[in-house]
Enzyme design. Structure first.
Site, short mmCIF file in Angstrom:
data_model
loop_
_atom_site.label_atom_id
_atom_site.label_comp_id
_atom_site.label_asym_id
_atom_site.label_seq_id
_atom_site.Cartn_x
_atom_site.Cartn_y
_atom_site.Cartn_z
N SER A 8 -22.99 -71.59 43.81
CA SER A 8 -22.84 -72.59 42.84
C SER A 8 -21.36 -72.62 42.36
O SER A 8 -20.92 -71.88 41.95
CB SER A 8 -23.90 -72.55 41.63
OG SER A 8 -23.33 -73.42 40.68
N HIS A 33 -23.20 -75.48 46.51
CA HIS A 33 -24.10 -76.04 45.60
C HIS A 33 -23.20 -76.88 44.45
O HIS A 33 -22.33 -76.06 43.68
CB HIS A 33 -25.11 -75.03 44.87
CG HIS A 33 -26.15 -75.61 44.02
ND1 HIS A 33 -27.25 -76.38 44.28
CD2 HIS A 33 -25.97 -75.36 42.44
CE1 HIS A 33 -27.95 -76.54 43.25
NE2 HIS A 33 -27.10 -76.17 42.30
N ASP A 35 -23.14 -78.66 40.83
CA ASP A 35 -23.83 -78.77 39.60
C ASP A 35 -23.23 -80.14 38.64
O ASP A 35 -22.17 -80.10 38.25
CB ASP A 35 -23.85 -77.56 38.79
CG ASP A 35 -24.95 -76.79 39.35
OD1 ASP A 35 -26.14 -76.91 39.60
OD2 ASP A 35 -24.35 -75.46 39.49
N HIS A 67 -26.73 -81.34 42.68
CA HIS A 67 -27.79 -80.86 41.86
C HIS A 67 -27.43 -81.91 40.73
O HIS A 67 -26.64 -81.25 39.96
CB HIS A 67 -27.83 -79.37 41.53
CG HIS A 67 -29.09 -79.15 40.45
ND1 HIS A 67 -28.91 -77.86 39.79
CD2 HIS A 67 -29.90 -79.91 39.93
CE1 HIS A 67 -30.11 -77.85 38.91
NE2 HIS A 67 -30.42 -79.01 38.83
N MET A 69 -28.04 -83.05 37.19
CA MET A 69 -28.60 -82.97 35.99
C MET A 69 -28.17 -83.82 34.82
O MET A 69 -27.30 -83.75 34.06
CB MET A 69 -28.16 -81.44 35.31
CG MET A 69 -29.03 -80.48 35.84
SD MET A 69 -28.03 -78.72 35.98
CE MET A 69 -26.78 -78.99 37.30
N MET A 138 -35.94 -74.34 39.28
CA MET A 138 -35.15 -73.58 38.28
C MET A 138 -35.62 -72.44 37.79
O MET A 138 -36.73 -72.26 37.09
CB MET A 138 -34.84 -74.68 37.20
CG MET A 138 -34.15 -75.75 37.50
SD MET A 138 -32.57 -75.79 38.29
CE MET A 138 -31.53 -74.69 37.00
N GLY A 143 -28.10 -75.98 32.64
CA GLY A 143 -27.20 -76.27 31.85
C GLY A 143 -25.95 -75.33 31.83
O GLY A 143 -24.81 -75.79 31.55
N PHE A 144 -26.33 -74.06 32.25
CA PHE A 144 -25.47 -73.12 32.11
C PHE A 144 -25.29 -72.06 33.21
O PHE A 144 -26.44 -71.68 33.76
CB PHE A 144 -25.23 -72.28 30.73
CG PHE A 144 -25.18 -73.28 29.43
CD1 PHE A 144 -23.81 -73.72 29.32
CD2 PHE A 144 -26.13 -73.50 29.07
CE1 PHE A 144 -23.57 -74.64 28.01
CE2 PHE A 144 -26.01 -74.28 27.96
CZ PHE A 144 -24.61 -75.12 27.42
N GLY A 145 -24.34 -71.28 33.68
CA GLY A 145 -24.36 -70.43 34.58
C GLY A 145 -24.33 -69.08 34.08
O GLY A 145 -24.38 -69.19 32.75
N ASP A 176 -32.91 -71.56 41.89
CA ASP A 176 -31.55 -71.56 41.19
C ASP A 176 -31.38 -71.22 39.87
O ASP A 176 -32.41 -71.77 38.93
CB ASP A 176 -31.12 -73.38 41.15
CG ASP A 176 -29.67 -73.62 40.41
OD1 ASP A 176 -28.95 -72.69 40.26
OD2 ASP A 176 -29.59 -74.73 40.21
N GLY A 177 -30.86 -69.96 39.58
CA GLY A 177 -30.52 -69.46 38.30
C GLY A 177 -30.67 -67.89 38.09
O GLY A 177 -31.83 -67.75 38.30
N GLY A 178 -29.70 -67.26 37.95
CA GLY A 178 -29.82 -65.99 37.69
C GLY A 178 -30.20 -65.02 38.81
O GLY A 178 -30.64 -64.07 38.82
C1 DX5 Z 1 -27.36 -74.18 35.90
C2 DX5 Z 1 -27.12 -74.37 37.45
C3 DX5 Z 1 -27.07 -73.39 38.14
C4 DX5 Z 1 -26.03 -72.39 37.84
C5 DX5 Z 1 -26.34 -70.98 38.37
O1 DX5 Z 1 -28.09 -75.31 35.25
O2 DX5 Z 1 -28.01 -75.43 37.82
O3 DX5 Z 1 -26.84 -74.15 39.61
O4 DX5 Z 1 -24.46 -72.76 38.37
O5 DX5 Z 1 -25.63 -70.05 37.98
P1 DX5 Z 1 -25.99 -68.68 38.07
O6 DX5 Z 1 -26.17 -68.24 39.45
O7 DX5 Z 1 -24.91 -67.96 37.54
O8 DX5 Z 1 -27.11 -68.35 37.26
ZN ZN Z 2 -27.59 -75.93 39.95
#
Ligand code: DX5
Ligand code: ZN
Length: 231
Positions: A8, A33, A35, A67, A69, A138, A143-145, A176-178
């Site tokens: 991402s 990816h 975002d 992706h 959002m 998800m 919203g955040f990485g 996607d996420g964490g």
């Molecule tokens: C969150 C995004 C993700 C994010 C994942 O809303 O959709 O794609 O970038 O980041 P990580 O892998 O750091 O959780």
């Molecule tokens: Zn994403």
């Protein structure tokens, strides 16, 4: 389906994005990816079609996994198709007419997919699974990485995997996420075949080493139980 690693770019260096994307592809990534956040559907603001187009102009040929959002969804779909998107996934809650949005993405030559927030049930797939190419689960709130993986996502992945297998359709199951080297195996075991990872890859010193470790973890899952090591 062969497993795909999808870094991402939310966690990439935006000041030298083209170079960072080239580096992560050379390190073994399968798709990028991308975002897109609108400070409306999600509480953050990122990048739009112009940046996607700039990556294509820079020479990035790999598939780009957009992706969305954003709300509304439909207005921006043709722009992303023209900008070189490969996949376009969106959150069904953000679209007034989910079936229409899926068709719009397809008409514009891209692969459509639906994205499910942690608390969103998979019911939207009841009448759409045969129309899409990707289901994205998800494993954080969007919203955040850099957020923590939500463990109930594993059950959701298993449910989505069962639906996809029962349908017989060629649909990718993305998470996607964490996602990091220490939990990617659990996601793979739960049925994911496409793995988004932002901070764990771009925050590492050696992208290739991190992607290699991720692939090794996924490969353990693919082996028959009798030959697994360390499990
Ligand atoms: C969150 C995004 C993700 C994010 C994942 O809303 O959709 O794609 O970038 O980041 P990580 O892998 O750091 O959780
Ligand atoms: Zn994403």
């Amino acid at each position: 389906m062969a497993p795909w690693i999808a870094p991402s770019i939310l966690s990439a260096d935006f000041a030298r994005l083209g170079e960072d994307v080239e580096t992560v592809l050379a390190a073994g990534a399968d798709l990028i990816h991308f975002d897109v956040m609108d400070n409306h559907y999600v509480p953050n603001l990122t990048i739009g079609p112009m940046v996607c187009e700039a990556l294509r102009r820079h020479g990035i040929r790999a598939p780009i996994d957009v992706h969305l959002m954003v709300r509304p969804v439909d207005r921006i779909v043709p722009d992303f198709a023209a900008a070189g998107a490969t996949y376009i996934t969106f959150h069904p809650e953000a679209s007034e007419h989910v079936d229409r949005t899926i068709a719009l993405i397809r008409e514009h030559g891209c692969h459509p997919g639906l994205v499910f927030n942690p608390a969103t049930p998979l019911d939207y797939l009841d009448y759409t699974l045969e129309l899409i190419d990707m289901v994205l689960i998800m494993s954080v709130n969007p919203g955040f990485g850099g957020q923590q993986f939500i463990p109930t996502s594993l059950r959701k992945l298993m449910d989505a995997r069962a639906r996809i297998d029962a349908s017989g359709c060629e649909v990718r199951l993305e998470v996607d996420g964490g996602i990091r080297t220490d939990n990617i195996r659990a996601a793979a075991q739960a049925g994911a075949d496409t793995f988004v990872s932002g901070s764990a890859i771009f925050g590492s010193r050696d992208y290739a080493q991190t992607i290699r470790e991720m692939r090794q973890q996924i490969a353990i899952t693919a082996q028959p139980a009798g030959v697994r090591h360390g499990s």
